[in-house]
Scaffold this active site. Structure first.
Site, short mmCIF file in Angstrom:
data_model
loop_
_atom_site.label_atom_id
_atom_site.label_comp_id
_atom_site.label_asym_id
_atom_site.label_seq_id
_atom_site.Cartn_x
_atom_site.Cartn_y
_atom_site.Cartn_z
N ASP A 206 13.32 0.40 4.46
CA ASP A 206 12.44 0.35 3.30
C ASP A 206 13.04 -0.54 2.20
OD1 ASP A 206 10.07 1.63 2.05
OD2 ASP A 206 11.54 2.40 0.63
N GLU A 258 11.82 -4.45 5.99
CA GLU A 258 10.59 -4.49 5.20
C GLU A 258 10.88 -5.23 3.91
OE1 GLU A 258 7.43 -2.06 2.54
OE2 GLU A 258 9.58 -1.89 2.32
C1 BGC Z 1 7.13 1.95 1.19
C2 BGC Z 1 6.22 2.64 0.24
C3 BGC Z 1 7.07 3.35 -0.79
C4 BGC Z 1 8.06 2.37 -1.44
C5 BGC Z 1 9.13 3.08 -2.18
C6 BGC Z 1 7.75 0.89 0.32
O1 BGC Z 1 8.30 -0.12 0.96
O2 BGC Z 1 6.46 1.40 2.29
O3 BGC Z 1 5.34 3.54 0.87
O4 BGC Z 1 6.26 3.87 -1.78
O5 BGC Z 1 8.68 1.56 -0.50
O6 BGC Z 1 10.02 3.69 -1.29
#
Ligand code: BGC
Length: 542
Positions: A206, A258
């Site tokens: 993330d 990501e």
């Molecule tokens: C996730 C989100 C999340 C955010 C904070 C993003 O990359 O996909 O769903 O709210 O990170 O963790």
């Protein structure tokens, strides 16, 4: 199997909304295990589970209080062990969400940091700063949070006085960790090992590019944060360390990045010794028109080639309006001629039938272009976004943090409809699901679509079977047909043994397909030709 991930089909499960086994209206791990045969039949190689760790659920699990525990909402560690074993027994790998940018404010590290006070080693795990102005009552900088408002929140010191401020890229309940502190890296490598020891096959990481911030936190013209990017950014040391952890385990364990950064920045995380895959968000934002889709494919492949990385295609996820709705809200052709513009943007209520038709066409691109592809649960059913949830039921923290101006992402997170003719469509034994399900989904259940040869589910099943049978799909060398008209995408995928031609027609004129065996078309051909907003795979005669 070497480098299984390079052309993997990974199915994204949003655990709250996949299947509820204990009848509390929220999906759980045992619900997922009970539905694994569905995923095996669909033909996916791996799962990515959204965060199921102990969490106050302020951001639905992206606020982790204990990285080594399962939240009781989703089950227990034993349930996770059963899920991993049951998936592996079906040849499906399991990847988990890994959230290293921030913890929950309920994480013991953060609680002890607040208690330990100014200048303590506990505070050095996060970004605590003194405020500006008289009494330090103004935030240390003008940086804004992604979910709205300031990125700084003030704590009360142990003696009761107004205290320091801490930095959070997202909600106040998600304090950012200080990745310049070696203790943080050591702890997170250990968390990786904890799950790898339990048999997990990898992690989706993330906010992967956001871990390191400019420690001076200087004001910026528009309040956006300064996150060092580029080949020499210290963030890459973190990923080299993660890679060493993954490589110490047998079986090709992976990390998936990501980040919404530019393609060239993304590719830096895929250099040898760093991570394996990174989402191409350019593909999410593209289309469905020939020019933007082609640009997304060519730019992603071009950026990845120098580092020898595979692309990772995606159209839908838990943060984005579902593609059926996006593609149904296209700019419309208007009758009047506007000099210099063929189209003018008219925002209308989405035409979901048109959106679904285009989503079928894009599915055949997504599953053909070389690389891995991620499918978000319900995408294979053609679920639309649910944009008419009553405001009183909205759950996404964005709704509150934006002062009720941005509704947030609940509309793409509605529970999966499995069977039956009314909510909760087999998702739960409870009629009260955590987000309500629309009555109109009776025709979109797994049960209804499995019995319908023209359904989105049948298209996905057919396409995934063909992808397994024809190695050119998802793996062949891609060569564009430059003679195709501007509204048509046409390319060959070639291996030593065969060539498959992929054609997607986003214009209004039907297109003649090349000679060969028609493997699949997203809609029936019309007089042997591919109509508008449709795609087909043709195995070419060599
Ligand atoms: C996730 C989100 C999340 C955010 C904070 C993003 O990359 O996909 O769903 O709210 O990170 O963790």
């Amino acid at each position: 199997m070497a480098e299984w991930w390079r052309d993997a089909i990974v199915y994204q499960i949003y655990p709250r909304s996949f299947a509820d086994a204990n009848g509390d209206g929220v999906g759980d791990l045992r619900g997922i295990t009970a539905r694994l045969d569905y995923l095996a039949d669909l033909g996916v190689d791996a799962l990515w589970l959204g965060p199921v760790f102990a969490s106050p659920q302020v951001d639905h699990g992206y606020d982790v209080a204990d990285y080594r525990a399962i939240d009781p909402l989703f089950g227990t560690l034993a349930d996770m062990d059963v899920l991993i074993a049951a998936a592996h027994a079906r040849g499906i790998r399991v990847t988990l969400d890994f959230v290293p940018n921030h913890t929950s404010d309920q994480h013991p590290w953060f609680r002890t940091a607040v208690e330990a006070g100014r200048g303590s080693p506990e505070r050095a795990r996060y970004h605590f700063r003194d405020g500006r102005g008289p009494g330090g009552n103004r935030p240390p900088s003008n940086w804004c949070a992604v979910f709205g408002g300031s990125s700084w929140t003030r704590v009360t010191e142990p003696d009761g006085s107004p205290g320091q401020w801490y930095y959070h890229l997202f909600a106040a309940e998600q304090p950012d960790l200080n990745w310049a502190n070696p203790e943080v890296l050591a702890e997170f490598c250990d968390v990786l090992r904890f799950w790898l020891d339990r048999g997990v096959d990898g992690f989706r990481i993330d906010v992967a590019d956001g871990l390191i911030k400019d420690p001076a936190f200087p004001d910026t013209p528009d309040g956006s944060p300064i996150i060092p990017k580029g080949a020499d950014s210290p963030v890459h040391e973190v990923y080299r360390a993660f890679r060493r952890v993954l490589d110490a385990y047998p079986g090709d364990r992976i990390g998936v990045i990501e980040t919404g950064a530019d393609d060239e920045i993304v590719a830096l995380f895929l250099r040898p010794g760093e991570m394996h895959l990174a989402f191409s968000f350019r593909f999410v934002h593209a289309g469905p028109d020939a020019a933007s889709l082609r640009e997304a494919v060519t730019r992603t492949l071009a950026a990845n080639a120098p580092v020898g990385a595979s692309a990772t295609w995606v159209t839908d996820n838990h943060d984005t309006t579902r593609s059926v709705t996006r593609y149904g809200s296209l700019t419309k052709l208007v009758g009047a001629y506007i000099p210099g513009e063929r189209r003018t943007k008219v925002v209308t209520a989405p035409d979901l039938a048109a959106g679904a038709r285009r989503a079928r066409a894009v599915a055949l691109l997504l599953l053909a272009v070389p690389g891995a592809a991620f499918l978000y649960q319900g995408q294979e059913l053609g679920l639309p976004n649910v944009d008419d949830l009553p405001e009183s039921l909205l759950q996404d923290p964005i709704w509150e943090r934006s002062g009720h101006t941005v509704r947030g992402r609940d509309g793409c997170r509605i529970p999966m409809p499995w069977a039956g003719d009314r909510p909760p469509f087999g998702f739960s034994a409870s009629p009260r699901t955590w987000l309500p399900m629309p009555d109109s989904w009776a025709g979109l259940t797994v049960e209804a679509e499995a019995a319908d040869l023209s359904s989105m589910l049948t298209l996905y099943r057919d396409a995934l079977r063909l992808r397994r049978e024809h190695r050119a799909l998802g793996r062949g060398a891609l060569r564009w047909d430059e003679a195709a008209s501007p509204d048509v995408l046409a390319f060959d995928l070639a291996t030593a043994d065969e060539t498959v031609r992929v054609v997607a027609n986003f214009g209004t004129t039907p297109v003649t397909l090349p000679a060969g065996e028609l493997l699949v078309a997203s809609v029936p051909l019309e007089e042997g030709r591919l109509p508008r907003d449709a795609a087909a795979w043709v195995r070419r005669r060599s």
